[in-house]
Design a protein around this motif. Structure first.
Motif, PDB file in Angstrom:
ATOM      1  N   VAL A 278       1.018  -4.935  12.084  1.00 42.67           N
ATOM      2  CA  VAL A 278       0.396  -4.349  10.902  1.00 42.67           C
ATOM      3  C   VAL A 278      -0.844  -5.172  10.595  1.00 42.67           C
ATOM      4  CG1 VAL A 278       0.637  -3.774   8.455  1.00 42.67           C
ATOM      5  CG2 VAL A 278       2.618  -3.587   9.969  1.00 42.67           C
ATOM      6  N   GLY A 279      -1.973  -4.487  10.424  1.00 44.54           N
ATOM      7  CA  GLY A 279      -3.176  -5.204  10.043  1.00 44.54           C
ATOM      8  C   GLY A 279      -3.994  -5.718  11.197  1.00 44.54           C
TER       9      GLY A 279
ATOM     10  N   ALA B 274      -3.488  -3.437   3.196  1.00 40.95           N
ATOM     11  CA  ALA B 274      -2.578  -3.950   4.221  1.00 40.95           C
ATOM     12  C   ALA B 274      -3.260  -3.988   5.590  1.00 40.95           C
ATOM     13  CB  ALA B 274      -1.312  -3.099   4.276  1.00 40.95           C
ATOM     14  N   ARG B 275      -4.188  -3.082   5.811  1.00 43.73           N
ATOM     15  CA  ARG B 275      -4.920  -3.104   7.078  1.00 43.73           C
ATOM     16  C   ARG B 275      -5.731  -4.392   7.206  1.00 43.73           C
ATOM     17  NH1 ARG B 275      -6.381   0.246  11.086  1.00 43.73           N
ATOM     18  NH2 ARG B 275      -8.420  -0.079  12.054  1.00 43.73           N
TER      19      ARG B 275
ATOM     20  N   GLY C  39      -0.071  -0.548  13.635  1.00 43.07           N
ATOM     21  CA  GLY C  39       0.097  -0.172  12.233  1.00 43.07           C
ATOM     22  C   GLY C  39       1.178   0.861  12.042  1.00 43.07           C
TER      23      GLY C  39
ATOM     24  N   TRP D 161      -1.744  -8.438   1.067  1.00 44.90           N
ATOM     25  CA  TRP D 161      -0.461  -7.825   0.724  1.00 44.90           C
ATOM     26  C   TRP D 161      -0.304  -7.744  -0.797  1.00 44.90           C
ATOM     27  CZ3 TRP D 161       0.635  -6.294   5.405  1.00 44.90           C
ATOM     28  CH2 TRP D 161       0.319  -7.095   6.499  1.00 44.90           C
TER      29      TRP D 161
ATOM     30  N   THR E 164       0.845  -1.182   0.000  1.00 47.98           N
ATOM     31  CA  THR E 164       0.000   0.000   0.000  1.00 47.98           C
ATOM     32  C   THR E 164       0.883   1.235   0.000  1.00 47.98           C
ATOM     33  OG1 THR E 164      -1.699   1.249   1.211  1.00 47.98           O
ATOM     34  CG2 THR E 164      -0.171  -0.048   2.522  1.00 47.98           C
TER      35      THR E 164
ATOM     36  N   ASN F 129      -7.952   0.079   2.943  1.00 48.62           N
ATOM     37  CA  ASN F 129      -6.507  -0.122   2.862  1.00 48.62           C
ATOM     38  C   ASN F 129      -6.243  -1.620   2.914  1.00 48.62           C
ATOM     39  OD1 ASN F 129      -3.719  -0.546   4.030  1.00 48.62           O
ATOM     40  ND2 ASN F 129      -3.669   1.681   3.797  1.00 48.62           N
TER      41      ASN F 129
ATOM     42  N   THR G  52      -1.456   2.658   7.386  1.00 48.65           N
ATOM     43  CA  THR G  52      -2.511   1.666   7.636  1.00 48.65           C
ATOM     44  C   THR G  52      -3.421   2.012   8.804  1.00 48.65           C
ATOM     45  OG1 THR G  52      -1.148   0.326   9.130  1.00 48.65           O
ATOM     46  CG2 THR G  52      -0.969  -0.132   6.772  1.00 48.65           C
ATOM     47  N   CYS G  53      -3.139   3.053   9.561  1.00 51.06           N
ATOM     48  CA  CYS G  53      -3.885   3.328  10.796  1.00 51.06           C
ATOM     49  C   CYS G  53      -5.139   4.162  10.551  1.00 51.06           C
ATOM     50  CB  CYS G  53      -2.990   4.045  11.807  1.00 51.06           C
ATOM     51  SG  CYS G  53      -1.666   3.030  12.467  1.00 51.06           S
TER      52      CYS G  53
ATOM     53  N   SER H 167       1.994   4.740  10.366  1.00 53.92           N
ATOM     54  CA  SER H 167       1.216   5.941  10.093  1.00 53.92           C
ATOM     55  C   SER H 167       2.118   7.140   9.801  1.00 53.92           C
ATOM     56  CB  SER H 167       0.314   6.265  11.291  1.00 53.92           C
ATOM     57  OG  SER H 167      -0.549   7.342  11.003  1.00 53.92           O
TER      58      SER H 167
END
Length: 776
Positions: A401-402, A624-625, A407, A629, A209, A622, A213-214, A409
């Protein structure tokens, strides 16, 4: 206190309190005083105060300053000191009219300070530069459109550049990118090229991404936050409320930054009567370490060593093996490279002791959910890719992550810098932001397939003559660019310069052979078109989309919206035979533009118009959130370090006495990017003079410098080009050894155009090699 601490200062963490610093907390009465000072200086209209009451609220005006998130349940006053300054600065009663230009030549205005140029007020009429009298003279809108369009038609489209500041909203940004591609190029550099392109390019490689991710919800559930190279107090003060809430519930914050930025030390909430009167400030960072410029790779390598050591002592208790096995690749070579780094090397390049790094690592080890925050202190380095990669490594080791409360940011600057990339303002054709098939289907034309120029490539083209024209949608590119002196000299050789702007700035005073200054509405202004009042939209750094409505009276009846200016320029430039190009309809109704954005990006902008004013914005998602991947391997990628420093080659030996120093450029508390609201850098204890060189007292003794002495700073890049800035006042300041600091954009001439992050081309404003010259 060990020898390293004694050399660097007077406290356990190396802090030197004997040099200038702000004695109060961030926020509090100092923030209110700062706002009132700008209110008078800006000559703001009474409407500005009304705008502030609705700022960052549903159906209000979204702040033109930073890109921090707007909560669904806003405070009574949902603005910060910098956001208030931006609004007051734009909503001034002062005007720059044709009469102003008749009284001042361009040559005279070039001698004005940048602050004074913008303080002159809002632009009111379209103007064309007349080289005969060295003045801008009034021109009708139709003449301007016709002449610009005619000139563009006579140029090779690939010799033109369309630059966009991160201020412009999604609607004009989408049309600007469409115009460029219809015209025949992808030369769409944008302000992220100079700030966070390191993120867009490299984060996508690591976790698939181009953005963080936050969300705001994560900050309610994190146990620890690690900050790298970010100055929250001056650049995104509303974030401090989120951090205060996190600290109050027990979250632990650790910060690494060459400068002890006050916003990450302590905060007084201006909306809390108790804290404003009898209460104590909130300590934000539990640990604050003044890492050497470029030393983040060393710090992160040390922390990762600590994690592996702890895992070996208590297997299965530190690393998230299930996550690593299922979701990542590349662990073993990364581990081998980190283990090969000696603690002596890590301490030398970070400027920190092993004990300091171990203490930071303990916070990570004892936290369930961790967020990594970073700013331009990571991205604006030659090896910024690796600094970011090592931060991602640290987070991946704990599965951070995720999942909720964890995450990565990045904290963005310009209010819509991320959103413009989302809707296609990109010089790179092979990205999600440029869905070629969709564009060709919607508009019936062949999208150019060749990557365009980023900011560095555009600068190189201006220097070598291959770039003939530039259209600037906002911004102050001449002032913001690296290698500014060289570019400023070459700029007048451009065949065409078009400036779309709200206020006068340095770029406008560097006209090309044919030059136009076109006044546009600001976000604070009411925008009324044929179908009524229009809203625009933007995306914050947490991937939420918001609608924005201006309410101020426009500065004049000749001022046009950015949407209208772009559409009219496109009509004057392009063939009018394509029935899919409904420029007049798009001017009349911005909702139709949002329909186009939804049609182009259906997964991100579903029901765009219906969700325009959702409280807190709507989240565009998002991958990756969700632990999807979108990388080459289909998994999150560990990054193997091939160097220990973010600085360029050859690496400076931190223990060397050869005279080379690392320059870190800074923004002041009274500043947003190139906009200078005033001359107070209150949160650093500095006032008045922006032409300063900050350096610690040990280094002053090493170079035999005196406080207040005037010196010249020169670039130490061995490329045969003389770059220098003279008249800087030596100022003793609390900085690590081996580095000096001064203000952006004043010191931009010292940052070579060729000295940039390896993968993205982001200029290395935070780590340029320099030397000090004295007059003795």
């Amino acid at each position: 206190m060990d020898d390293t601490d004694k050399h660097r200062g007077h406290t356990e963490t190396g802090h030197d309190p004997q040099t200038p610093e702000y004695r109060g907390a961030t926020g509090g009465w100092g923030s209110l005083k700062g706002i009132m000072g700008i209110y008078g200086n800006a000559h703001a209209s009474p409407e500005a105060l009304k705008i502030l009451t609705t700022q960052n609220k549903p159906k209000g005006m979204m702040c033109t300053s930073c890109a921090w998130a707007k909560p669904a349940d806003p405070h009574t006053l949902e603005f910060c000191e910098n956001g208030a300054k931006a609004t007051l600065w734009e909503a001034t009663i002062r005007r720059v009219t044709p009469e102003f230009f008749s009284e001042h030549t361009v040559s005279e205005l070039r001698r004005w300070h940048d602050h004074d140029l913008e303080a002159a007020g809002r632009l009111t009429h379209p103007m064309r530069y007349d080289p005969g009298c060295d003045r801008y003279v009034e021109v009708s809108w139709q003449e301007a459109y016709s002449e610009i369009g005619g000139k563009l038609r006579g140029l090779d489209p690939k010799s033109t550049v369309f630059y966009s500041s991160g201020h412009s909203a999604l609607e004009p940004a989408y049309l600007f990118a469409l115009f460029a591609r219809l015209y025949g190029h992808n030369n769409l550099p944008q302000s992220s090229n100079m700030c966070h392109e390191t993120t867009s390019v490299n984060l996508k490689t690591f976790i698939g991404t181009p953005v963080g991710t936050c969300t705001l919800e994560d900050f309610k559930h994190c146990d620890a936050i690690f900050f790298f190279g970010q100055n929250t107090g001056s650049n995104s003060p509303r974030f401090l409320h989120v951090l205060k809430d996190a600290v109050d519930r027990g979250c632990r914050i650790v910060t690494f930054n060459p400068v002890r930025e006050k916003g990450l030390l302590e905060f007084v909430d201006p909306l809390n009567p108790v804290q404003m009167t009898v209460g104590s400030p909130t300590q934000i960072s539990e640990q604050f370490y003044q890492v050497r410029a470029g030393g983040d790779i060393a710090v992160l390598s040390g922390m990762i060593k600590c994690l592996f050591d702890a895992e070996e002592k208590a297997p299965g208790t530190v690393l998230d093996h299930e996550f690593i096995k299922a979701h990542t690749t590349g662990l073993d070579p990364m581990l081998e490279a980190v283990k090969a780094m000696s603690w002596d090397m890590i301490e030398a390049h970070s400027g920190l002791t092993r004990a300091m790094i171990e203490s930071a690592a303990d916070v990570y080890i004892n936290a369930k959910n961790v967020i990594g925050i970073y700013g331009m202190g990571i991205t604006q380095h030659v090896n910024g890719w690796l600094s970011l990669g090592m931060l991602v490594n640290l987070l991946l080791l704990g599965g951070n992550v995720g999942r909720l409360g964890a995450g990565i940011s990045p904290v963005r600057g310009h209010s819509n810098v991320q959103g413009q990339r989302t809707v296609g303002v990109s010089e790179k054709i092979e990205t999600e932001a440029v869905p070629v098939d969709k564009l060709e289907q919607l508009f019936g034309f062949k999208v150019p397939r060749e990557d365009g120029r980023n900011v560095v490539a555009a600068g190189e083209g201006i220097l070598d003559g291959s770039v003939k024209a530039i259209v600037l949608l906002g911004g102050n590119l001449v002032k913001a660019m690296p290698d500014r002196d060289r570019l400023e000299k070459a700029w007048p050789d451009l065949d065409l310069t078009v400036y779309i702007a709200t206020k006068l700035n340095r770029s406008h005073l560097t006209p090309g052979k044919m030059s136009y200054l076109l006044p546009c509405l600001g976000r604070t202004d009411r925008d009324v078109q044929e179908t009524g009042e229009q809203a625009v939209s933007m995306e914050d750094s947490l991937s939420n989309i918001y609608g924005s409505l201006g309410s101020a009276t426009p500065p004049g009846d000749k001022v046009r919206s950015e949407v209208e200016i772009i559409c009219e320029l496109a009509k004057a430039t392009l063939a009018d035979s394509n029935p899919n190009l409904r420029w007049d309809d798009w001017i009349a109704d911005y909702g139709l533009i949002r329909d186009l954005i939804e049609a182009t990006y259906p997964d991100k902008f579903k029901d765009f118009n219906a969700r325009l004013f959702v409280p807190g914005g709507f989240y565009r998602g998002n991958s990756a959130r969700e632990r999807r991947w979108k990388t080459e391997s289909g998994k999150a990628q560990f990054t193997t370090p091939d160097t220990i420093s973010a600085l360029g080659e050859p690496l400076m030996d931190p223990t060397s006495s050869d005279g080379r120093m690392t320059l870190v450029t800074l923004r002041s508390n009274d500043q947003f990017n190139t906009t200078i609201y005033g001359f107070s850098d209150r949160l650093r204890g500095l006032e008045g003079n922006r032409d300063v060189l900050l350096i610690n007292r040990d280094e002053m003794r090493r170079f035999d410098l005196q406080d207040g002495e005037r010196i010249t700073l020169v670039s130490d890049l061995d490329d045969g080009i003389d770059r220098r800035v003279s008249g800087l006042t030596v100022t003793a300041y609390d900085l690590p050894d081996g580095c000096v600091a001064g203000y952006y954009p004043e010191l931009n001439p010292l940052v070579p155009l060729s000295y940039h992050e390896k993968n993205s081309g982001t200029p290395a404003y935070k780590g340029a090699p320099v030397r000090i010259l004295t007059g003795r």
